[in-house]
Write a protein that holds these residues in place. Structure first.
Motif, mmCIF file in Angstrom:
data_model
loop_
_atom_site.group_PDB
_atom_site.id
_atom_site.type_symbol
_atom_site.label_atom_id
_atom_site.label_comp_id
_atom_site.label_asym_id
_atom_site.label_seq_id
_atom_site.Cartn_x
_atom_site.Cartn_y
_atom_site.Cartn_z
ATOM 1 N N ALA A 11 11.727 -7.109 3.513
ATOM 2 C CA ALA A 11 13.082 -7.282 2.973
ATOM 3 C C ALA A 11 13.201 -6.649 1.587
ATOM 4 C CB ALA A 11 13.433 -8.766 2.914
ATOM 5 N N ALA A 12 12.176 -6.830 0.734
ATOM 6 C CA ALA A 12 12.212 -6.245 -0.610
ATOM 7 C C ALA A 12 12.206 -4.720 -0.542
ATOM 8 C CB ALA A 12 11.020 -6.747 -1.425
ATOM 9 N N LEU A 13 11.388 -4.153 0.338
ATOM 10 C CA LEU A 13 11.306 -2.693 0.441
ATOM 11 C C LEU A 13 12.586 -2.103 1.010
ATOM 12 C CD1 LEU A 13 7.643 -2.409 1.740
ATOM 13 C CD2 LEU A 13 8.490 -1.563 -0.446
ATOM 14 N N ILE A 14 13.120 -2.711 2.063
ATOM 15 C CA ILE A 14 14.353 -2.186 2.655
ATOM 16 C C ILE A 14 15.514 -2.364 1.686
ATOM 17 C CG2 ILE A 14 16.000 -2.507 4.538
ATOM 18 C CD1 ILE A 14 13.629 -3.236 6.329
ATOM 19 N N GLY A 15 15.552 -3.498 0.970
ATOM 20 C CA GLY A 15 16.592 -3.682 -0.040
ATOM 21 C C GLY A 15 16.502 -2.646 -1.148
ATOM 22 N N THR A 16 15.279 -2.338 -1.572
ATOM 23 C CA THR A 16 15.093 -1.301 -2.590
ATOM 24 C C THR A 16 15.559 0.053 -2.082
ATOM 25 O OG1 THR A 16 13.191 -2.500 -3.504
ATOM 26 C CG2 THR A 16 13.385 -0.164 -4.061
ATOM 27 N N ALA A 17 15.255 0.359 -0.811
ATOM 28 C CA ALA A 17 15.687 1.634 -0.240
ATOM 29 C C ALA A 17 17.214 1.720 -0.175
ATOM 30 C CB ALA A 17 15.096 1.803 1.156
ATOM 31 N N THR A 174 3.501 1.117 -15.053
ATOM 32 C CA THR A 174 2.812 0.066 -14.289
ATOM 33 C C THR A 174 2.931 0.332 -12.796
ATOM 34 O OG1 THR A 174 3.270 -1.539 -16.035
ATOM 35 C CG2 THR A 174 2.675 -2.401 -13.875
ATOM 36 N N GLY A 175 4.132 0.724 -12.351
ATOM 37 C CA GLY A 175 4.318 1.037 -10.941
ATOM 38 C C GLY A 175 3.469 2.214 -10.501
ATOM 39 N N THR A 176 3.369 3.238 -11.348
ATOM 40 C CA THR A 176 2.539 4.399 -11.013
ATOM 41 C C THR A 176 1.071 4.011 -10.913
ATOM 42 O OG1 THR A 176 4.108 5.847 -12.146
ATOM 43 C CG2 THR A 176 1.931 6.729 -11.722
ATOM 44 N N THR A 177 0.604 3.173 -11.836
ATOM 45 C CA THR A 177 -0.785 2.719 -11.792
ATOM 46 C C THR A 177 -1.059 1.897 -10.536
ATOM 47 O OG1 THR A 177 -0.812 2.664 -14.213
ATOM 48 C CG2 THR A 177 -2.569 1.492 -13.068
ATOM 49 N N LEU A 178 -0.112 1.034 -10.172
ATOM 50 C CA LEU A 178 -0.281 0.234 -8.962
ATOM 51 C C LEU A 178 -0.295 1.119 -7.719
ATOM 52 C CD1 LEU A 178 2.010 -2.844 -9.715
ATOM 53 C CD2 LEU A 178 -0.472 -2.785 -9.646
ATOM 54 N N LEU A 179 0.521 2.165 -7.718
ATOM 55 C CA LEU A 179 0.516 3.081 -6.577
ATOM 56 C C LEU A 179 -0.818 3.817 -6.474
ATOM 57 C CD1 LEU A 179 4.137 4.545 -6.763
ATOM 58 C CD2 LEU A 179 3.194 3.119 -4.944
ATOM 59 N N ALA A 180 -1.379 4.205 -7.624
ATOM 60 C CA ALA A 180 -2.693 4.846 -7.600
ATOM 61 C C ALA A 180 -3.748 3.892 -7.049
ATOM 62 C CB ALA A 180 -3.078 5.314 -9.008
ATOM 63 N N ALA A 181 -3.704 2.638 -7.506
ATOM 64 C CA ALA A 181 -4.662 1.644 -7.015
ATOM 65 C C ALA A 181 -4.442 1.366 -5.532
ATOM 66 C CB ALA A 181 -4.537 0.354 -7.822
ATOM 67 N N GLY A 182 -3.177 1.308 -5.112
ATOM 68 C CA GLY A 182 -2.884 1.071 -3.708
ATOM 69 C C GLY A 182 -3.361 2.202 -2.816
ATOM 70 N N CYS A 183 -3.151 3.442 -3.263
ATOM 71 C CA CYS A 183 -3.638 4.583 -2.483
ATOM 72 C C CYS A 183 -5.166 4.592 -2.419
ATOM 73 C CB CYS A 183 -3.114 5.880 -3.084
ATOM 74 S SG CYS A 183 -1.342 6.161 -2.843
ATOM 75 N N ALA A 184 -5.820 4.231 -3.518
ATOM 76 C CA ALA A 184 -7.289 4.185 -3.528
ATOM 77 C C ALA A 184 -7.795 3.126 -2.546
ATOM 78 C CB ALA A 184 -7.795 3.903 -4.932
ATOM 79 N N THR A 185 -7.155 1.952 -2.558
ATOM 80 C CA THR A 185 -7.545 0.910 -1.609
ATOM 81 C C THR A 185 -7.239 1.339 -0.180
ATOM 82 O OG1 THR A 185 -6.944 -0.692 -3.322
ATOM 83 C CG2 THR A 185 -7.370 -1.550 -1.126
ATOM 84 N N GLY A 186 -6.132 2.069 -0.003
ATOM 85 C CA GLY A 186 -5.806 2.578 1.333
ATOM 86 C C GLY A 186 -6.835 3.574 1.833
ATOM 87 N N ILE A 225 1.013 -1.082 -3.023
ATOM 88 C CA ILE A 225 1.980 0.008 -2.836
ATOM 89 C C ILE A 225 3.401 -0.540 -2.844
ATOM 90 C CG2 ILE A 225 2.820 1.726 -1.196
ATOM 91 C CD1 ILE A 225 -0.036 2.321 -0.440
ATOM 92 N N ALA A 226 3.629 -1.657 -2.157
ATOM 93 C CA ALA A 226 4.975 -2.235 -2.135
ATOM 94 C C ALA A 226 5.421 -2.650 -3.538
ATOM 95 C CB ALA A 226 5.007 -3.436 -1.188
ATOM 96 N N THR A 227 4.505 -3.252 -4.311
ATOM 97 C CA THR A 227 4.848 -3.641 -5.685
ATOM 98 C C THR A 227 5.097 -2.415 -6.552
ATOM 99 O OG1 THR A 227 3.437 -5.596 -5.426
ATOM 100 C CG2 THR A 227 4.130 -5.020 -7.657
ATOM 101 N N GLY A 228 4.264 -1.393 -6.400
ATOM 102 C CA GLY A 228 4.454 -0.170 -7.173
ATOM 103 C C GLY A 228 5.768 0.519 -6.881
ATOM 104 N N LEU A 229 6.229 0.434 -5.627
ATOM 105 C CA LEU A 229 7.493 1.075 -5.259
ATOM 106 C C LEU A 229 8.701 0.286 -5.734
ATOM 107 C CD1 LEU A 229 6.706 2.239 -1.601
ATOM 108 C CD2 LEU A 229 7.055 3.714 -3.584
#
Length: 373
Positions: A11-17, A174-186, A225-229
């Motif tokens: 819901a948060a991601l679709i609402g953001t989109a 902060t969002g960019t850092t979280l996306l980097a961490a999310g991609c690394a975990t992915g 990734i969801a938090t970073g986005l």
């Protein structure tokens, strides 16, 4: 946990989109790709919700698995397309899977899914993978999925991490850092799944802990990734709420000044308070225009002020006196009284920046509303 993963996050991601759609339409490739990334990831997570996947699985057995994988890969592709649009001069951003590779992978996965994978109904859609893991047809399908996703995650990790310092401090960085961490975990998750798939293929005994590790890595990846986005749009939404609050406070004084001095209005004329409240989009310019109109209106009201009336010289020094001064002057102006002096008096007028001007207008307008109510 299921509520967070299957309902709150989608819901948060679709609402953001949906919030990003106007920017995606009117802005460039980067905004469009980011909107698609967020929306596709939200739809992918929605396919794991039993309330959604159940009816789809009933109509077409196991189809939610294919939809989830294709939406995830498409989301990763547009995330990298966003990176390429923002950092087009960075060689790292070109080492990525693109739309042609996505189309080829999606076609291969769809063909394998419908032609090779078992078509019989299973209690859950995911059983078509878990029950046949180690078979060549299943391993081929999952190998394409994990290879594509792994390449996207490695490319995203390198680019996000390399460019995070160029992003302004705050929620955006902060969002960019979280996306980097999310991609690394992915990337770690895809490597782990490939190891599990290889062990199953050679007939090694399975333990629940192996799959639990993969589930934990997948959950961490999705949350990061969801938090970073969603963090950067939260900053935009917070600014929108602040601007709407200031505009709501300024509106009564702004509207009365605009009625008496139409030539001072910057931008559009004031509409009703309710219409202004429910206007979408960036209101930063609108609230600045309203504050500047109030400022210019105070200068123009000087000839209609009472001879012994004085104004506060500093921001917020006496907002109530300023409001009463404006109310008396507007009343005289509306009553067609002759101005007390032939020219506008510019005495004790201090220069203020936009932020201070908005704060001053909001303070005075608050007392003005109380005085006129």
């Amino acid at each position: 946990m299921d509520l967070l993963l299957f309902t709150v996050m989608p819901a948060a991601l679709i609402g953001t989109a949906l919030w990003r759609i106007p920017a995606a339409i009117h802005s460039g490739r980067a905004a469009r790709s980011l909107c698609l990334t967020t929306g596709l990831l939200g739809l992918s997570l929605l396919c794991t919700n039993p309330a959604i996947s159940g009816p789809i699985h009933h109509m077409v057995p196991n189809l939610p698995v294919l939809l989830r994988h294709l939406l995830t890969l498409a989301s990763a592709t547009y995330l990298l397309d966003y990176l390429d649009a923002v950092h087009a001069d960075d060689a790292r951003s070109r080492l990525r899977p693109g739309l042609p590779l996505l189309a080829a992978s999606a076609a291969a996965m769809t063909a394998i899914f419908f032609l090779l994978l078992p078509r019989g109904a299973t209690p859950k859609a995911d059983d078509v993978i878990t029950q046949h893991l180690g078979e060549i047809r299943t391993d081929l399908y999952m190998a394409i999925t994990y290879a594509y996703l792994g390449l996207a995650m490695i490319s995203g990790t390198r680019t996000f991490w390399h460019n995070r310092r160029s992003v302004p401090r705050g929620l955006a960085r902060t969002g960019t850092t979280l996306l980097a961490a999310g991609c690394a975990t992915g990337a770690l998750y895809t490597a782990w799944r490939l190891i599990v798939m290889t062990l199953a293929h050679i007939g090694a005994p399975e333990t629940p802990a192996i799959h639990q590790v993969g589930d934990i890595l997948a959950l961490i990846t999705l949350v990061l990734i969801a938090t970073g986005l969603t963090l950067p749009p939260l900053r935009t939404f917070a600014r929108y709420c602040r601007d709407q609050r200031n505009l709501w406070r300024i509106h009564p004084l702004w509207a009365d000044i605009a009625e008496q001095f139409p030539h001072l209005v910057l931008g559009e004329r004031p509409r009703s308070r309710a219409r202004e409240l429910f206007t979408l989009g960036d209101r930063t310019i609108d609230v600045s225009h309203a504050a500047f109109t109030v400022r210019d209106g105070f200068l123009s009201l000087a000839p209609w002020a009472a001879p012994d009336a004085t104004r506060a010289a500093t921001v917020g020094a006496d907002a109530m006196s300023e409001a009463l001064w404006a109310k008396a002057a507007l009343t005289r102006k509306a009553g067609n009284d002759n101005p007390a002096v032939p020219d506008i008096v510019l005495q004790d007028q201090q220069l203020r920046g936009p932020t201070a001007e908005i704060r001053w207008a909001a303070q005075v307008a608050t007392y003005y509303s109380k005085a006129t109510s």
